[in-house]
Design a protein around this motif. Sequence first.
Motif, mmCIF file in Angstrom:
data_model
loop_
_atom_site.group_PDB
_atom_site.id
_atom_site.type_symbol
_atom_site.label_atom_id
_atom_site.label_comp_id
_atom_site.label_asym_id
_atom_site.label_seq_id
_atom_site.Cartn_x
_atom_site.Cartn_y
_atom_site.Cartn_z
ATOM 1 N N CYS A 8 0.904 -1.219 -0.084
ATOM 2 C CA CYS A 8 -0.009 0.103 -0.073
ATOM 3 C C CYS A 8 1.031 1.371 -0.089
ATOM 4 O O CYS A 8 1.702 1.440 0.843
ATOM 5 C CB CYS A 8 -0.925 -0.021 1.233
ATOM 6 S SG CYS A 8 -1.675 1.573 1.502
ATOM 7 N N CYS A 11 -0.098 3.534 3.622
ATOM 8 C CA CYS A 11 0.412 3.048 4.964
ATOM 9 C C CYS A 11 1.970 2.330 4.765
ATOM 10 O O CYS A 11 2.659 2.103 5.837
ATOM 11 C CB CYS A 11 -0.443 2.349 5.617
ATOM 12 S SG CYS A 11 -0.920 0.842 4.835
ATOM 13 N N ASN A 14 0.319 -2.670 4.543
ATOM 14 C CA ASN A 14 -0.467 -3.695 4.036
ATOM 15 C C ASN A 14 -0.230 -4.057 2.590
ATOM 16 O O ASN A 14 0.309 -3.148 2.004
ATOM 17 C CB ASN A 14 -2.041 -3.391 4.248
ATOM 18 C CG ASN A 14 -2.216 -3.097 5.838
ATOM 19 O OD1 ASN A 14 -1.777 -3.723 6.587
ATOM 20 N ND2 ASN A 14 -3.047 -2.242 6.312
ATOM 21 N N CYS A 32 -4.284 -0.156 0.209
ATOM 22 C CA CYS A 32 -4.866 -1.460 0.696
ATOM 23 C C CYS A 32 -6.490 -1.133 1.049
ATOM 24 O O CYS A 32 -6.769 -0.065 1.125
ATOM 25 C CB CYS A 32 -4.276 -1.565 2.098
ATOM 26 S SG CYS A 32 -4.092 -0.754 3.396
ATOM 27 N N CYS A 35 -6.890 1.445 3.947
ATOM 28 C CA CYS A 35 -6.837 2.768 3.650
ATOM 29 C C CYS A 35 -7.855 3.315 2.644
ATOM 30 O O CYS A 35 -8.191 4.504 2.625
ATOM 31 C CB CYS A 35 -5.218 2.971 2.937
ATOM 32 S SG CYS A 35 -4.167 2.851 4.074
#
Length: 117
Positions: A8, A11, A14, A32, A35
């Motif tokens: 992702c 972030c 993930n 992800c 998010c």
Amino acid sequence: MLNQRPICKTCNKNHAAINYKRDGVTHYRSICDECGRKKQKQKPHKANWTKSGYKKKATCDLCGFKSLFVTQITVFHIDGNLEHIEHTNLRSICLNCVEVVKKKEVTWRRGDLQIAY
Ligand SMILES: [Zn+2]
Ligand SMILES: [Zn+2]
């Protein structure tokens, strides 16, 4: 060949969410699921000038047009700086005059533009 599942972008933690599968190849989103959900929950952006206590006028500052609906009037920052929310820097402009302003007043900027995510 395996299509690598990216991490992702938001972030960096993930794995990216699956977007769609076609011809046996999985295509991923850039963010992800988590998010993606957060993004959707984000409140609509509030214009800066609302913090100054400025109230959008019902009549146009330029032509005196009386609006029936608030959406007919747009607030402009006449120095073009959306951070400058002094009332002297703000004008309530009707949609008709917006077209004029866009052609004539080079510095004026709409104060309620939405942020593009
Ligand atoms: Zn994420
Ligand atoms: Zn007007």
